[in-house]
Design an enzyme around this catalytic site. Structure first.
Site, PDB file in Angstrom:
ATOM      1  N   GLN A 139       0.820  -1.208   0.000  1.00  0.00           N
ATOM      2  CA  GLN A 139       0.000   0.000   0.000  1.00  0.00           C
ATOM      3  C   GLN A 139       0.858   1.264   0.000  1.00  0.00           C
ATOM      4  O   GLN A 139       2.046   1.233   0.313  1.00  0.00           O
ATOM      5  CB  GLN A 139      -0.934   0.014   1.211  1.00  0.00           C
ATOM      6  CG  GLN A 139      -0.229  -0.121   2.539  1.00  0.00           C
ATOM      7  CD  GLN A 139      -1.149  -0.606   3.651  1.00  0.00           C
ATOM      8  OE1 GLN A 139      -2.355  -0.618   3.534  1.00  0.00           O
ATOM      9  NE2 GLN A 139      -0.558  -1.010   4.758  1.00  0.00           N
TER      10      GLN A 139
ATOM     11  N   HIS B 245     -11.866   3.761  18.074  1.00  0.00           N
ATOM     12  CA  HIS B 245     -11.093   2.715  18.741  1.00  0.00           C
ATOM     13  C   HIS B 245     -11.616   2.388  20.129  1.00  0.00           C
ATOM     14  O   HIS B 245     -11.531   1.223  20.559  1.00  0.00           O
ATOM     15  CB  HIS B 245      -9.618   3.114  18.780  1.00  0.00           C
ATOM     16  CG  HIS B 245      -8.973   3.065  17.424  1.00  0.00           C
ATOM     17  ND1 HIS B 245      -8.774   4.184  16.657  1.00  0.00           N
ATOM     18  CD2 HIS B 245      -8.523   2.009  16.684  1.00  0.00           C
ATOM     19  CE1 HIS B 245      -8.221   3.838  15.504  1.00  0.00           C
ATOM     20  NE2 HIS B 245      -8.051   2.527  15.498  1.00  0.00           N
TER      21      HIS B 245
ATOM     22  N   ASP C  69      -1.714   0.141  12.963  1.00  0.00           N
ATOM     23  CA  ASP C  69      -1.397   1.465  13.515  1.00  0.00           C
ATOM     24  C   ASP C  69      -1.216   1.447  15.032  1.00  0.00           C
ATOM     25  O   ASP C  69      -0.773   2.435  15.622  1.00  0.00           O
ATOM     26  CB  ASP C  69      -2.474   2.488  13.134  1.00  0.00           C
ATOM     27  CG  ASP C  69      -3.885   2.014  13.446  1.00  0.00           C
ATOM     28  OD1 ASP C  69      -4.072   1.256  14.424  1.00  0.00           O
ATOM     29  OD2 ASP C  69      -4.814   2.406  12.720  1.00  0.00           O
TER      30      ASP C  69
ATOM     31  N   ASP D  57      -0.533  -8.397  11.441  1.00  0.00           N
ATOM     32  CA  ASP D  57      -0.798  -7.449  10.362  1.00  0.00           C
ATOM     33  C   ASP D  57       0.135  -7.777   9.202  1.00  0.00           C
ATOM     34  O   ASP D  57       1.338  -7.993   9.402  1.00  0.00           O
ATOM     35  CB  ASP D  57      -0.566  -6.005  10.829  1.00  0.00           C
ATOM     36  CG  ASP D  57      -1.044  -4.981   9.812  1.00  0.00           C
ATOM     37  OD1 ASP D  57      -2.145  -4.419  10.009  1.00  0.00           O
ATOM     38  OD2 ASP D  57      -0.331  -4.742   8.826  1.00  0.00           O
TER      39      ASP D  57
ATOM     40  N   ASP E  74      -0.053 -12.941   6.629  1.00  0.00           N
ATOM     41  CA  ASP E  74      -1.436 -12.960   6.155  1.00  0.00           C
ATOM     42  C   ASP E  74      -2.311 -13.571   7.241  1.00  0.00           C
ATOM     43  O   ASP E  74      -2.093 -14.705   7.664  1.00  0.00           O
ATOM     44  CB  ASP E  74      -1.526 -13.779   4.871  1.00  0.00           C
ATOM     45  CG  ASP E  74      -2.930 -13.794   4.282  1.00  0.00           C
ATOM     46  OD1 ASP E  74      -3.799 -14.454   4.882  1.00  0.00           O
ATOM     47  OD2 ASP E  74      -3.150 -13.154   3.250  1.00  0.00           O
ATOM     48  N   ALA E  75      -3.298 -12.826   7.700  1.00  0.00           N
ATOM     49  CA  ALA E  75      -4.117 -13.261   8.836  1.00  0.00           C
ATOM     50  C   ALA E  75      -4.859 -14.560   8.539  1.00  0.00           C
ATOM     51  O   ALA E  75      -5.038 -15.405   9.434  1.00  0.00           O
ATOM     52  CB  ALA E  75      -5.111 -12.161   9.214  1.00  0.00           C
TER      53      ALA E  75
ATOM     54  N   ASP F 225      -9.623  -5.682  13.090  1.00  0.00           N
ATOM     55  CA  ASP F 225      -9.688  -4.320  12.559  1.00  0.00           C
ATOM     56  C   ASP F 225      -9.112  -4.281  11.146  1.00  0.00           C
ATOM     57  O   ASP F 225      -8.191  -3.526  10.851  1.00  0.00           O
ATOM     58  CB  ASP F 225      -8.907  -3.372  13.493  1.00  0.00           C
ATOM     59  CG  ASP F 225      -9.144  -1.911  13.169  1.00  0.00           C
ATOM     60  OD1 ASP F 225     -10.134  -1.600  12.480  1.00  0.00           O
ATOM     61  OD2 ASP F 225      -8.332  -1.070  13.596  1.00  0.00           O
TER      62      ASP F 225
END
Length: 506
Positions: free
Chosen positions: A241, A271, A295, A315, A349-350, A367
């Site tokens: 990204q 959050h 984040d 993540d 990769d989740a 999230d």
């Protein structure tokens, strides 16, 4: 004479290799840039690939009408491919916020590049047909063509975009195209007509691309400044990204691939609503799993509970998590949460990670970005939730951000119903976040006796928004409800279609 023809053949086969590599890079640049600026990566890549292959076919068809000066024509086409393909990303970035017909320009550039590349291979075969046996000619040309395509497809995500960025990648390969044309001009000067004129044009094209390459950062800053309309203070491209951080007065905003990730002015509402209802209702919170949320803002909220012993953050993007570990502005937002000794960051990769994991967790906070494409849609699928269930403790609770129930009610309730197929108890709630509007969540339990309305603990630190009254967030008006939505399965990805249909109207 045989040695001369051998050198001639090798030189032109090297050109085939370069054509294939550069041509595919231009195609990948266009698809990536379209996904970045227009969203929906699957649709954009599908359209770009389709138009590119179609235009290559058009170019190949018209090559049969070129019967004279084949070698000169080939060199001229090589110059055009290098110039148009090399400048394409810079042109598209500059025009995105300036013209209403951006997609027309995008597909015109893709079509033009594809036609030119489609012309080149048949021209080369015609040039070599009297010098090389047909059987060897076809096998050699296509071998070099496919090897070049493979090299481009490997280098593009692993090296080119992370190291050069999108604009410099296309310019770099444009320079390679022009360089091949220059080599041909010098090496085959006795075979070419008006060779001095060709050399002059090639040098001019090379100089243009070098100049744009030198000023590529300024071009990107100009285009992104127009795109965001805010003061950009940080940019970074990862293999996954484009990260942009902007600052306007007291508000910092983080964008991922042109999509707002959070605003520092109101992210606390999002959050706190994501984390505290599930943490308050869980019987145990010793081992917490966060999926997405690179984040560290969700982790910041979880750390407000002293009972928490370990937090595992999964993540995909290492560039994202490293940024929020090291950037002083961003660590100020997450209170340096990702450097806390309780936190373990796993860049994976989740979906794959969840299927391989055996440890069980008391609370799972999910999230992920919105399901705007199929690679993200799989993380909201029935298959993923079944993989997730086996790493939940018997009394575990799960919460998932589930997009806006107001702007995308079908998407919202599709996620809710999909999770309800796996876990015995689910509920939904929403909050108002000024930067996003009404935003929703699904909360679920691995034990049907769980009570979301009865908080078992309170945060040790003051919260700015959430008051532990879950019922106040639990009501939905008629315009936030949807009936007859399907479950999101891995093989149909109905959620992505709902999401595209609903958000595409805005």
């Amino acid at each position: 004479m045989g040695k001369k023809f051998f050198s001639f053949e090798i030189l032109l086969l090297l050109a085939v290799f370069t054509i294939a590599t550069c041509g595919l890079v231009y195609e990948l640049v266009a698809g990536t840039l379209a996904s970045y600026l227009l969203g929906d990566s699957v649709k954009q890549f599908s359209f770009i690939i389709g138009v590119y292959l179609f235009s290559m076919g058009i170019g190949s068809y018209f090559s049969k009408f070129i019967k004279r000066n084949l070698l000169n024509t080939f060199v001229e086409i090589e110059l055009l491919v290098g110039l148009i393909g090399g400048l394409s990303s810079a042109v598209l970035f500059v025009l995105f916020e300036s013209v209403d017909y951006f997609q027309f320009v995008l597909y015109l550039l893709v079509f033009t590049t594809g036609c030119l590349v489609g012309l080149e291979i048949p021209l080369l075969m015609n040039i070599l047909k009297d010098r090389v046996r047909f059987r060897d000619l076809v096998s050699n040309v296509f071998t070099f063509d496919y090897i070049g395509a493979l090299l481009a497809s490997i280098l593009f995500p692993l090296v080119l975009v992370p190291q050069l960025g999108i604009i410099r990648t296309s310019l770099f390969f444009g320079l390679i195209n022009i360089s091949i044309a220059l080599v041909l001009c010098f090496a085959l000067k006795n075979e070419l007509r008006r060779v001095t004129f060709l050399k002059t044009r090639a040098i001019l094209c090379f100089a243009i691309l070098v100049a744009v390459f030198i000023f590529s950062d300024d071009i990107l800053s100009y285009s992104e400044g127009k795109l965001y309309g805010e003061n950009i203070i940080y940019t970074h491209s990862t293999p996954y990204q484009r990260i942009v951080l902007t600052h306007n007065k007291s508000d910092y905003r983080l964008y991922l691939n042109n999509n707002l990730q959070f605003s520092s002015a109101d992210e606390y509402r999002y959050h706190e609503a994501l984390v505290h209802p599930v943490m308050a209702a869980a019987k145990r919170v010793e081992n917490v799993l966060v999926m997405g949320g690179g984040d560290g803002l969700a982790v910041r909220e979880i750390l407000k509970y002293p009972e928490v012993k370990t937090i595992t953050l999964v993540d995909l993007d290492e560039g994202m998590t490293n940024l929020f570990k090291t950037n002083t502005i961003l660590t100020g937002f997450n209170k340096n949460a990702l450097n806390n000794p309780k936190v373990t960051v796993i860049n994976s990769d989740a979906y794959v990670w969840a299927k391989q994991q055996r440890k069980q967790y008391d609370v799972v906070v999910i999230d992920f970005p919105d399901p705007s494409n199929y690679s993200l849609g799989k993380l909201y699928s029935l298959s993923f939730y079944r993989a997730l269930q086996h790493i939940l403790s018997p009394d575990a609770l799960v919460v998932i951000q589930t997009t806006s129930p107001y702007f995308a009610p079908k998407s919202f309730w599709c996620i809710n119903q999909t999770l309800a197929q796996v876990l015995p108890k689910t509920d939904a709630y929403h909050v108002y976040v000024p930067s996003f509007g009404e935003w929703g969540y699904t909360i679920a339990a691995n034990n049907i006796t769980a009570d979301f309305n009865k908080p078992l603990r309170h945060a040790a630190e003051n919260l700015r928004f959430y008051d532990y009254n879950f019922k106040s967030l639990n009501g939905f008006t008629k315009d936030m409800r949807a009936s007859q939505v399907e479950v999101n399965r891995l093989d149909n990805q109905i959620l992505v279609r709902y999401f595209d249909e609903e958000w595409g109207k805005l």
